[in-house]
Each structure stands twice: as C-alpha cells, then as structure tokens.
Design a protein around this motif. Structure first.
Motif, PDB file in Angstrom:
ATOM      1  N   ILE A 125      82.080  16.565  65.213  1.00  0.00           N
ATOM      2  CA  ILE A 125      81.890  15.387  65.919  1.00  0.00           C
ATOM      3  C   ILE A 125      81.155  14.454  65.515  1.00  0.00           C
ATOM      4  O   ILE A 125      80.235  14.574  64.819  1.00  0.00           O
ATOM      5  N   ARG A 126      81.559  13.231  65.364  1.00  0.00           N
ATOM      6  CA  ARG A 126      81.079  11.936  64.591  1.00  0.00           C
ATOM      7  C   ARG A 126      79.776  11.664  65.398  1.00  0.00           C
ATOM      8  O   ARG A 126      79.808  11.395  66.860  1.00  0.00           O
ATOM      9  N   GLU A 127      78.803  11.106  64.513  1.00  0.00           N
ATOM     10  CA  GLU A 127      77.514  10.441  64.827  1.00  0.00           C
ATOM     11  C   GLU A 127      76.900  11.179  66.239  1.00  0.00           C
ATOM     12  O   GLU A 127      76.493  10.750  67.128  1.00  0.00           O
ATOM     13  N   PHE A 128      76.969  12.666  66.082  1.00  0.00           N
ATOM     14  CA  PHE A 128      76.342  13.675  67.180  1.00  0.00           C
ATOM     15  C   PHE A 128      74.946  13.367  67.656  1.00  0.00           C
ATOM     16  O   PHE A 128      74.388  13.216  68.640  1.00  0.00           O
ATOM     17  N   SER A 129      73.998  13.044  66.651  1.00  0.00           N
ATOM     18  CA  SER A 129      72.531  12.854  66.749  1.00  0.00           C
ATOM     19  C   SER A 129      72.259  11.708  67.435  1.00  0.00           C
ATOM     20  O   SER A 129      71.642  11.633  68.581  1.00  0.00           O
ATOM     21  N   ALA A 130      73.103  10.585  67.268  1.00  0.00           N
ATOM     22  CA  ALA A 130      73.067   9.258  68.114  1.00  0.00           C
ATOM     23  C   ALA A 130      73.548   9.584  69.555  1.00  0.00           C
ATOM     24  O   ALA A 130      73.147   8.830  70.513  1.00  0.00           O
ATOM     25  N   PRO A 137      67.852  19.492  75.196  1.00  0.00           N
ATOM     26  CA  PRO A 137      68.317  20.762  74.537  1.00  0.00           C
ATOM     27  C   PRO A 137      69.378  21.403  75.477  1.00  0.00           C
ATOM     28  O   PRO A 137      70.505  21.842  74.826  1.00  0.00           O
ATOM     29  N   GLU A 138      69.103  21.829  76.929  1.00  0.00           N
ATOM     30  CA  GLU A 138      70.130  22.309  77.682  1.00  0.00           C
ATOM     31  C   GLU A 138      71.511  21.645  77.713  1.00  0.00           C
ATOM     32  O   GLU A 138      72.475  22.233  77.802  1.00  0.00           O
ATOM     33  N   LEU A 143      77.053  20.304  76.435  1.00  0.00           N
ATOM     34  CA  LEU A 143      78.097  19.488  75.869  1.00  0.00           C
ATOM     35  C   LEU A 143      79.118  20.186  74.580  1.00  0.00           C
ATOM     36  O   LEU A 143      80.293  20.060  74.557  1.00  0.00           O
ATOM     37  N   LEU A 144      78.277  20.748  73.730  1.00  0.00           N
ATOM     38  CA  LEU A 144      78.942  21.383  72.352  1.00  0.00           C
ATOM     39  C   LEU A 144      79.891  22.508  72.953  1.00  0.00           C
ATOM     40  O   LEU A 144      81.012  22.590  72.589  1.00  0.00           O
TER      41      LEU A 144
END
Length: 301
Positions: A125-130, A137-138, A143-144
């Motif tokens: 997944i690209r740019e996941f942190s952004a 967290p939940e 989502l993942l």
C-alpha cells in the motif's frame, strides 16, 4: 500398554523415549520459553532406527501447591500419519482445495527444501503512513484487514497462497507446493484483479476521508529454494533466492496503481497480457541491467 514394573523408578526417557520417539529435551526448553505450557506442537521425528514418526504434542506443567514448586510434566502425544502432518503444516498457507487435490493426486510435498520454479507477487500500500496519520490504531487494523482479505481471496482464487504479511505489504507465491507451468500467468492475473478490485473498495466505510488508497505490485518468476525455514520454535514454509529479491525490487519501483513484472514473467505471459517495456534497471548483484515491463491488462484468449 507398559507394565508398571517396567516404569516405576525409571526416567520418562527410559520408559518412553525409544518407544514413542519423542525428544523430551526439546520439551524442557519449550516449556521454559512458553511459561510452562505448550498448547500444540507438531513434530516429525527421525528415530534411531531411521523410521520417521509424526507426533502432535500438548504439554502442561504440574505444580505442588503446598510446596510451591513444579512437580512434573503432563505430556499428551498423539500419533499422526504423514498425510495428516502435511495437511496441518500447509493448512495455514494454502487454499484447502489445492491441498486436498495435491494429496488426492499423490503429490509428494517436500518440507525440507527443494529448488523449484515459482512466481512471486509482492503488494504494498503506497504512502500508508500518510493515509492513516489521523486514524486510530483500531481503525488502521480494520482498514488493513479489509484490504488484505480482498487481496487474499483473489490470490486464493488463482491458486496461489499468501506467504506472509509485512506491515502494509503482502507476499504471495504461485507454483508451489506443486509445480504450476502457468504460475506466471496466474500471478499476473491475480495482480490485475487486485488492482481492479481495490479501485472499487470504499477504503473508509466509517469515515468521511477522501484519501485514495492504491498499491504497487511487483511480480517475478524463476527458480527459488522453497521449504520449511526458521527455528525449532517457529517454522514458515517460504521461498528464498534471487527470484524473490528481484520481486521485492520491482515492487519498490512500482508507482501507485502500477504492476511491474520481470523479464521471465514477461516471456511466459507475453501472448496473454498487455505490457509496456521500461528502461532496464540496475540491480545489486546483477552484472547486467534487468528488463522490466508494466502490466497494463490481460488479453482475451
């Protein structure tokens, strides 16, 4: 079936060691590492006479409450045949219908390593942190899991399996444990289906975010060493070698919504896919640049 006079006053190894073929010294170490309890451990054991035996073992530590000390071990050992052992080992990785068919057709699934041609598919997944910086967290886990479930279902539908999850990335393998002549096309077809499916998913069903989630995919085909790898405490049936390394490299280079395939994958699928050649890339460990192609679609064949 052991007479009492043969057991009283003797160690458990003396009584059961040769008869059951169970490595008790391993249990002592496992119990120390896992706080006194082993829920389930499947073992293939080569006995001193050369015979292979299969055991499913559960272990509990007994305590003397009055003396506040350990008082012994309770060990349950269940016999398994080779088919049951293999089914258990592979059931976590591979779609059940593939495993059932392999056993039905009499394939010999070798767990301890072999060299075989496979196709490796890496999804990230690209740019996941952004994308998730304002999520709880939940919500991130939900989502993942939604995206990985979609990807896993597609991989299984093309007779591949999911080797591992790595944060916001996934590694899938095609062409094992049984060799598949068309593993490259299966991997390419799965990648095409993944890109299409993820474009139709509402990434934030419980959220008003308008951020777009896209993946980069890399596919490579070639020889790899496959087998159960790890330690006595944790084994994973996986693949290693240059074929896997190059798949990682291709995935890292892929842009959002793009699937890159290596030269071997291209050669095995060029009559069935729509692709576009890119400039060859330099890869560490390779003396010559590597040819790379963008997978743009599938031909109606």
């Amino acid at each position: 079936g052991i007479p009492a006079q043969e057991a009283i006053g003797k160690t458990v190894e003396e009584v059961l060691g040769e008869r059951q073929g169970i490595p008790y010294e391993l249990f002592y170490k496992k119990l120390t590492d896992e706080q006194g309890r082993v829920e389930k451990m499947d073992l293939k054991i080569i006995r001193t006479d050369g015979q292979a035996v299969y055991r499913r073992v559960k272990i509990e530590t007994l305590y003397d409450q009055r003396e506040e000390r350990k008082d012994g071990l309770l060990i349950f050992a269940e016999d398994l045949n080779e088919t049951e052992f293999i089914k258990e080992a592979f059931s976590r990785y591979v779609p059940k219908f593939i495993l059932d068919q392999a056993i039905k057709d009499g394939y010999h699934i070798k767990l301890d390593g072999k060299l075989q041609e496979i196709s490796v598919l890496l999804v990230d997944i690209r740019e996941f942190s952004a994308l998730t910086d304002d999520m709880s967290p939940e919500a991130i886990v939900i989502l993942l899991n939604r995206h990985f479930q979609t990807i896993t279902d597609i991989v299984f539908s093309y007779h591949g399996w999911v080797d591992k999850f790595m944060g916001d990335s996934l590694m899938a393998l095609f062409g094992l444990p049984m060799y598949q002549e068309d593993s490259a096309f299966r991997a390419a077809s799965a990648a095409h289906a993944i890109q299409r499916a993820l474009r139709t998913i509402d990434p934030y069903p419980d959220n008003d975010s308008n951020k777009d989630i896209q993946v980069g995919i890399g596919i490579n085909t070639g020889l790899a060493v496959i087998g159960n790898m790890g330690s006595e405490h944790r084994l994973n049936y996986t693949a290693i070698g240059d074929t896997v390394t190059l798949a990682f490299r291709l995935q890292a280079l892929a842009r959002k919504g793009e699937t890159l395939i290596g030269e071997n994958t291209y050669e095995k699928t060029k009559d069935k896919v729509i692709s576009r050649a890119l400039e060859p890339i330099r890869v560490k460990g390779k003396s010559h640049p590597v040819k790379v192609y963008v997978l743009e679609g599938l031909l109606q064949v």
